[in-house]
Write a protein that holds these residues in place. Structure first.
Motif, PDB file in Angstrom:
ATOM      1  N   LEU A 109      82.242  16.602  15.789  1.00  0.00           N
ATOM      2  CA  LEU A 109      81.506  15.917  14.703  1.00  0.00           C
ATOM      3  C   LEU A 109      81.455  16.880  13.269  1.00  0.00           C
ATOM      4  CD1 LEU A 109      78.291  14.971  16.509  1.00  0.00           C
ATOM      5  CD2 LEU A 109      79.870  13.411  15.403  1.00  0.00           C
ATOM      6  N   GLY A 110      82.093  18.164  13.370  1.00  0.00           N
ATOM      7  CA  GLY A 110      82.289  19.085  12.422  1.00  0.00           C
ATOM      8  C   GLY A 110      81.306  20.182  12.145  1.00  0.00           C
ATOM      9  N   PHE A 111      80.604  20.286  13.123  1.00  0.00           N
ATOM     10  CA  PHE A 111      79.652  21.616  13.104  1.00  0.00           C
ATOM     11  C   PHE A 111      80.579  22.642  13.264  1.00  0.00           C
ATOM     12  CE2 PHE A 111      76.664  18.144  13.976  1.00  0.00           C
ATOM     13  CZ  PHE A 111      75.726  18.613  13.452  1.00  0.00           C
ATOM     14  N   THR A 112      79.908  23.862  12.739  1.00  0.00           N
ATOM     15  CA  THR A 112      80.853  25.091  12.810  1.00  0.00           C
ATOM     16  C   THR A 112      79.785  26.220  13.704  1.00  0.00           C
ATOM     17  OG1 THR A 112      79.592  25.979  10.907  1.00  0.00           O
ATOM     18  CG2 THR A 112      81.669  24.963  10.526  1.00  0.00           C
ATOM     19  N   ARG A 113      78.479  25.829  13.966  1.00  0.00           N
ATOM     20  CA  ARG A 113      78.000  26.761  14.912  1.00  0.00           C
ATOM     21  C   ARG A 113      76.672  26.053  15.724  1.00  0.00           C
ATOM     22  NH1 ARG A 113      74.529  31.840  12.446  1.00  0.00           N
ATOM     23  NH2 ARG A 113      76.680  32.299  12.012  1.00  0.00           N
ATOM     24  N   ALA A 114      76.750  26.462  16.823  1.00  0.00           N
ATOM     25  CA  ALA A 114      75.682  25.848  17.831  1.00  0.00           C
ATOM     26  C   ALA A 114      74.557  26.716  18.153  1.00  0.00           C
ATOM     27  CB  ALA A 114      76.224  25.374  19.020  1.00  0.00           C
ATOM     28  N   VAL A 115      73.297  26.387  17.936  1.00  0.00           N
ATOM     29  CA  VAL A 115      72.193  27.200  18.156  1.00  0.00           C
ATOM     30  C   VAL A 115      71.972  26.934  19.683  1.00  0.00           C
ATOM     31  CG1 VAL A 115      69.937  28.323  17.663  1.00  0.00           C
ATOM     32  CG2 VAL A 115      71.340  27.238  16.001  1.00  0.00           C
ATOM     33  N   LEU A 116      72.091  27.784  20.754  1.00  0.00           N
ATOM     34  CA  LEU A 116      72.022  27.354  22.185  1.00  0.00           C
ATOM     35  C   LEU A 116      70.506  27.228  22.645  1.00  0.00           C
ATOM     36  CD1 LEU A 116      74.827  29.350  23.522  1.00  0.00           C
ATOM     37  CD2 LEU A 116      75.004  26.955  22.930  1.00  0.00           C
ATOM     38  N   ALA A 117      70.353  26.447  23.690  1.00  0.00           N
ATOM     39  CA  ALA A 117      68.977  26.591  23.993  1.00  0.00           C
ATOM     40  C   ALA A 117      68.510  27.850  24.786  1.00  0.00           C
ATOM     41  CB  ALA A 117      68.932  25.547  25.288  1.00  0.00           C
ATOM     42  N   ARG A 118      67.257  28.205  24.398  1.00  0.00           N
ATOM     43  CA  ARG A 118      66.629  29.501  25.006  1.00  0.00           C
ATOM     44  C   ARG A 118      66.581  29.709  26.400  1.00  0.00           C
ATOM     45  NH1 ARG A 118      62.414  29.774  19.993  1.00  0.00           N
ATOM     46  NH2 ARG A 118      62.814  27.630  19.832  1.00  0.00           N
ATOM     47  N   GLU A 119      66.889  28.498  27.105  1.00  0.00           N
ATOM     48  CA  GLU A 119      66.707  28.449  28.709  1.00  0.00           C
ATOM     49  C   GLU A 119      67.894  28.846  29.398  1.00  0.00           C
ATOM     50  OE1 GLU A 119      63.602  26.306  26.725  1.00  0.00           O
ATOM     51  OE2 GLU A 119      65.636  25.979  26.461  1.00  0.00           O
ATOM     52  N   LEU A 120      68.994  29.252  28.592  1.00  0.00           N
ATOM     53  CA  LEU A 120      70.280  29.521  29.524  1.00  0.00           C
ATOM     54  C   LEU A 120      70.279  31.009  30.029  1.00  0.00           C
ATOM     55  CD1 LEU A 120      72.836  27.901  27.196  1.00  0.00           C
ATOM     56  CD2 LEU A 120      71.823  26.967  29.275  1.00  0.00           C
ATOM     57  N   SER A 121      70.978  31.137  30.973  1.00  0.00           N
ATOM     58  CA  SER A 121      71.153  32.517  31.609  1.00  0.00           C
ATOM     59  C   SER A 121      72.222  33.372  30.794  1.00  0.00           C
ATOM     60  CB  SER A 121      71.307  32.371  32.963  1.00  0.00           C
ATOM     61  OG  SER A 121      72.502  31.975  33.478  1.00  0.00           O
ATOM     62  N   ALA A 122      72.496  34.497  31.234  1.00  0.00           N
ATOM     63  CA  ALA A 122      73.748  35.402  30.563  1.00  0.00           C
ATOM     64  C   ALA A 122      74.851  34.560  31.342  1.00  0.00           C
ATOM     65  CB  ALA A 122      73.539  36.722  31.111  1.00  0.00           C
ATOM     66  N   GLN A 123      74.883  34.104  32.406  1.00  0.00           N
ATOM     67  CA  GLN A 123      76.109  33.605  32.913  1.00  0.00           C
ATOM     68  C   GLN A 123      76.416  32.295  32.187  1.00  0.00           C
ATOM     69  OE1 GLN A 123      73.598  35.194  34.748  1.00  0.00           O
ATOM     70  NE2 GLN A 123      74.655  37.043  35.194  1.00  0.00           N
ATOM     71  N   GLU A 124      75.373  31.754  32.142  1.00  0.00           N
ATOM     72  CA  GLU A 124      75.769  30.126  31.569  1.00  0.00           C
ATOM     73  C   GLU A 124      76.283  30.392  30.090  1.00  0.00           C
ATOM     74  OE1 GLU A 124      72.591  27.925  34.192  1.00  0.00           O
ATOM     75  OE2 GLU A 124      71.638  28.957  32.226  1.00  0.00           O
ATOM     76  N   ALA A 179      77.922  32.767  28.801  1.00  0.00           N
ATOM     77  CA  ALA A 179      79.375  33.287  28.977  1.00  0.00           C
ATOM     78  C   ALA A 179      80.141  32.177  29.400  1.00  0.00           C
ATOM     79  CB  ALA A 179      79.409  34.488  29.968  1.00  0.00           C
ATOM     80  N   ALA A 180      79.847  31.243  30.200  1.00  0.00           N
ATOM     81  CA  ALA A 180      80.640  30.143  30.588  1.00  0.00           C
ATOM     82  C   ALA A 180      80.863  29.270  29.357  1.00  0.00           C
ATOM     83  CB  ALA A 180      79.875  29.241  31.805  1.00  0.00           C
ATOM     84  N   ILE A 181      80.013  29.185  28.462  1.00  0.00           N
ATOM     85  CA  ILE A 181      80.246  28.314  27.189  1.00  0.00           C
ATOM     86  C   ILE A 181      81.218  29.209  26.350  1.00  0.00           C
ATOM     87  CG2 ILE A 181      79.185  27.224  25.267  1.00  0.00           C
ATOM     88  CD1 ILE A 181      76.509  26.693  26.753  1.00  0.00           C
ATOM     89  N   ALA A 182      80.799  30.346  26.190  1.00  0.00           N
ATOM     90  CA  ALA A 182      81.614  31.280  25.145  1.00  0.00           C
ATOM     91  C   ALA A 182      83.111  31.226  25.511  1.00  0.00           C
ATOM     92  CB  ALA A 182      80.963  32.503  25.013  1.00  0.00           C
ATOM     93  N   ARG A 183      83.217  31.323  26.654  1.00  0.00           N
ATOM     94  CA  ARG A 183      84.898  31.605  27.231  1.00  0.00           C
ATOM     95  C   ARG A 183      85.420  30.219  26.823  1.00  0.00           C
ATOM     96  NH1 ARG A 183      82.589  33.782  31.998  1.00  0.00           N
ATOM     97  NH2 ARG A 183      82.430  31.750  32.962  1.00  0.00           N
ATOM     98  N   GLN A 184      84.897  29.236  26.618  1.00  0.00           N
ATOM     99  CA  GLN A 184      85.805  27.932  26.505  1.00  0.00           C
ATOM    100  C   GLN A 184      85.663  27.188  25.141  1.00  0.00           C
ATOM    101  OE1 GLN A 184      85.932  25.520  30.329  1.00  0.00           O
ATOM    102  NE2 GLN A 184      84.030  26.871  30.749  1.00  0.00           N
ATOM    103  N   THR A 185      85.149  28.111  24.181  1.00  0.00           N
ATOM    104  CA  THR A 185      84.958  27.468  22.801  1.00  0.00           C
ATOM    105  C   THR A 185      85.224  28.580  21.686  1.00  0.00           C
ATOM    106  OG1 THR A 185      83.438  26.130  21.199  1.00  0.00           O
ATOM    107  CG2 THR A 185      82.458  27.942  22.675  1.00  0.00           C
ATOM    108  N   GLN A 186      85.880  28.070  20.644  1.00  0.00           N
ATOM    109  CA  GLN A 186      85.838  28.791  19.613  1.00  0.00           C
ATOM    110  C   GLN A 186      84.733  28.614  18.460  1.00  0.00           C
ATOM    111  OE1 GLN A 186      88.302  31.279  19.262  1.00  0.00           O
ATOM    112  NE2 GLN A 186      88.594  30.665  21.172  1.00  0.00           N
ATOM    113  N   MET A 187      83.745  27.949  18.655  1.00  0.00           N
ATOM    114  CA  MET A 187      82.612  27.545  17.984  1.00  0.00           C
ATOM    115  C   MET A 187      82.010  28.999  17.848  1.00  0.00           C
ATOM    116  SD  MET A 187      79.886  24.513  18.096  1.00  0.00           S
ATOM    117  CE  MET A 187      80.687  23.551  16.907  1.00  0.00           C
ATOM    118  N   GLU A 188      81.260  29.119  16.899  1.00  0.00           N
ATOM    119  CA  GLU A 188      80.165  30.260  16.631  1.00  0.00           C
ATOM    120  C   GLU A 188      79.015  29.736  17.591  1.00  0.00           C
ATOM    121  OE1 GLU A 188      79.173  30.920  12.513  1.00  0.00           O
ATOM    122  OE2 GLU A 188      81.187  31.680  11.991  1.00  0.00           O
ATOM    123  N   LEU A 189      78.804  30.547  18.315  1.00  0.00           N
ATOM    124  CA  LEU A 189      77.437  30.657  19.092  1.00  0.00           C
ATOM    125  C   LEU A 189      76.279  31.382  18.692  1.00  0.00           C
ATOM    126  CD1 LEU A 189      79.042  30.498  22.665  1.00  0.00           C
ATOM    127  CD2 LEU A 189      78.315  28.519  21.091  1.00  0.00           C
TER     128      LEU A 189
END
Length: 684
Positions: A134-149, A151-161
């Motif tokens: 959709l053309g977004f450059t950054r995602a503000v992730l949900a606060r409920e995620l764990s460190a491992q979760e 990391a799992a997102i960050a490993r598979q995207t170039q989008m700013e987190l």
């Protein structure tokens, strides 16, 4: 992966902004007068926003404007004017919740970066992938995620987190809280949350069961760096400047390898201390806390020392200087910050009567950059021997040059704004027929023959369909599978496999409540129905969803019927017509005991101060949903202007489900306490 991370600080007003910048924030986020999730903060009007951007850009600090509320069709002209303002001021990004308004911003102002607010409930890789499309450059992730979760997102995207690292922690997953809206007409999705969750809801004998301690991940910043997180976000646009100063300073200290002063940080504001329970995966009772008398009493002792942190300008921008003077010509000084450069002229040097000016004497004057955001990095001097320039003249040169450089840095670069792209309102379609009935059930046994016969569509949670495959043939082409609202990293592949298995058995359509679910279902070629959790308040959002393959949609139950009737779109849309409305989505169940779930059968309740019971639905121990204390009932109302009503069953017995259906078929008034929701009220 970048080794540097952005410290992103809140600015509820100009003083908080100065505190953030002077304590070392790399970026700040703020709200304008309207369309932001903290409408009760001081916020910034047009002139103040212009000044804020100039101040921040002059000091190398980025500015993000929060436009993270849901918008009605009637408000789109005002939203467009706000978009024009932020484009003219040259802000660096807009933080957005409403999918339709994100699309509108992208059309009006293509060069403006879009950040997906945490209110969009982005909590898995699928949601991030849809944002990318959709053309977004950054995602503000949900606060409920764990460190491992994360990391799992960050490993598979170039989008700013972007990850929240400090501040208040909502009980509900952001974007999924309707508690303030339904019980007080003050919508969190519209920036006016009254924080009723901080009141004394009880789970048995345990008080404040909807109040969590404040979040602090400051001890984990190095781990976030290793994960690849781009931005560290501090919550607190309603907080005082001393709080902002303390939080930014603590982040800078932690990133520098120093020990942050967590005691002072806790003293300035906390609720029974801090928690990192979501990040560490320890979602237990230790996460719960509320604002105590001792928390309030601790603040005055630290405010003075914290105010001192931002009393003076912070020298943070290195500059190189070139001093040149020779006989008979005005001295000149060039300052260069690597992006901007300027040259100024001063007094004519004179023959030295005693000591001539040399590089060492010149440096003494030119390095005195106090009161500016600059510091001298490198000085080159071309000085004709035997000449001198008084310190006062050198000081004047330095001041003039640095003032000019700051002016250059502060001059806004406006974004192009395409006025011709502003949408023109069309005539809404005429809906004269009574709305069709749809049925949504929580459990297989709730689906009686009467419901199945009467319903145009039957919506059943996907896990229930997996447990009861006979429902696929029983419901036939009426069936719509409901994808769980929350699907965390590690669960996405299992969901895709589950959907593919059901698809092979005949499932053709699914109901989706967020971008992650939409992305997964769309990749399988399933027919998409949008449900109430997409928070649709305007026709522009409907049009975006239609482009994404959604064939019809349920409007937000925060809408009133007049607005629903005026949704200007040809796509079928409807409303929830009955049900115990879902008020919160919870990853840490408020009815949890010291030993976890214990003997709980998945249907506990909370009790408020008036002794009303609020049921909780456990969703297979992945998350829970807080329901309203009384059902929405419209059986005796004449509803026009929408295509369908959904009877949303959750805790009812099969007999109660049939009774509700009969009431709607006969337009009978309910015999029980009920609410009309927000359909007949004006949402603030």
């Amino acid at each position: 992966m970048s080794s540097t991370m952005e410290i992103l600080a809140p600015a509820g007003g100009p003083e908080q902004l100065r505190a953030a910048v002077r304590c070392g924030a790399d970026a700040i986020y703020l709200g304008v007068q309207g369309f932001n999730a903290r409408r009760n903060a001081e916020n910034f009007d047009g002139a103040a926003l212009h000044d804020a951007v100039r101040y921040c850009h002059g000091r190398g600090v980025r500015v993000y404007v929060a436009l993270n509320t849901l918008v009605t069709d009637a408000e789109i002209p005002a939203f467009t004017q706000t978009a024009r303002l932020i484009a003219a001021c040259g802000v660096d990004a807009a933080i957005v919740q409403d999918l339709g308004m994100a699309d509108l911003l992208h059309t009006l102002c293509p060069s403006l970066h879009l950040h997906a607010s945490t209110q969009m409930t982005i909590h898995n890789l699928a949601g991030v992938r849809q944002l990318e499309a959709l053309g977004f450059t950054r995602a503000v992730l949900a606060r409920e995620l764990s460190a491992q979760e994360i990391a799992a997102i960050a490993r598979q995207t170039q989008m700013e987190l972007e990850v929240f690292v400090h501040g208040a922690l909502c009980m509900s997953v952001s974007g999924q809280c309707m508690l303030s809206s339904v019980i007080g007409e003050r919508s969190g999705n519209r920036g006016l949350c009254a924080q009723p969750c901080r009141l004394n809801f009880r789970s048995g004998d345990r008080p404040y069961a909807l109040s969590l301690k404040d979040l602090s991940l400051i001890p984990h910043l190095e781990q976030l760096r290793a994960i690849g997180v781009h931005s560290l976000k501090i919550e607190g646009r309603m907080k005082r400047p001393e709080y902002v100063a303390a939080a930014v300073t603590a982040c800078r200290q932690a990133l520098a390898g120093e020990q942050p002063d967590m005691d002072t940080l806790q003293a300035v504001f906390s609720r029974s201390g801090f928690t990192d329970g979501y990040f560490t995966g320890k979602r237990n009772l230790s996460m719960f806390g509320h604002r105590r008398k001792e928390d309030v009493a601790a603040a005055p002792a630290v405010l003075g020392s914290l105010a001192a942190l931002y009393r003076h300008e912070r020298a943070c921008i290195p500059v190189d200087m070139q001093l040149d003077f020779r006989q008979g010509q005005p001295a000149s000084l060039t300052v260069d910050d690597g992006q901007y450069a300027c040259t100024v002229s001063g007094d004519i040097p004179q023959p030295a009567q005693t000591r001539p000016t040399d590089a060492a004497l010149a440096r003494r004057s030119l390095e005195k950059t106090g009161g500016t955001p600059f510091f001298l990095r490198k000085l080159d001097c071309t000085i004709q021997p035997g000449l001198m320039l008084p310190a006062s003249s050198l000081n004047a040169l330095r001041k003039s040059a640095l003032d000019a450089l700051l002016q250059q840095r502060s001059t806004p670069t406006a974004h192009p704004f395409w006025d011709a792209a502003v949408p023109v309102a069309s005539v809404p379609p005429t809906r004269l027929r009574p709305p069709a009935l749809r049925v949504r059930v929580e459990q297989a046994e709730q689906l009686t023959d009467s419901l199945l016969h009467a319903a145009e569509r039957v919506i059943i949670p996907v896990p229930v369909l997996d447990d009861h495959p006979e429902l696929l043939s029983r419901c036939a082409d009426k069936l719509v599978g409901e994808i769980p609202l929350l699907v965390f990293p590690g669960q996405e592949e299992a969901l895709s496999a589950q959907l593919a298995r059901l698809q092979a058995q005949g499932l053709q359509a699914v109901s989706v409540g967020n971008l992650g679910a939409l992305y997964i279902a769309r990749s399988l070629g399933l027919t998409l129905y949008g449900n109430h959790a997409l928070h649709i308040l305007n026709a522009h959002t409907l049009r975006v969803l239609r482009r994404l393959g959604v064939c019809d949609a349920t409007l937000s139950f925060e809408i009133n019927l007049r607005q629903a009737e005026q949704i200007r779109d040809i796509q079928p849309c409807g409303i929830l017509g009955y049900g115990y409305l879902p008020l919160m989505a919870l990853r840490n169940c408020p009815c949890k005991q010291a030993d976890g779930c214990g003997t709980c059968k998945g249907r506990p309740h909370l009790t408020d101060r008036t002794r009303r019971h609020f049921p909780i639905l456990c969703q297979r121990k992945q998350y829970a949903v807080l329901l309203n204390s009384v059902p929405l009932v419209l059986s005796d109302k004449t509803i026009r202007g929408v295509d369908f009503l959904t009877l949303y069953f959750t805790i009812e017995t099969p007999e109660q489900c049939d009774a509700v259906l009969h009431a709607y078929q006969t337009q009978a008034a309910p015999q029980q306490p009920r609410t009309g929701g927000l359909y007949f009220r004006e949402l603030k």
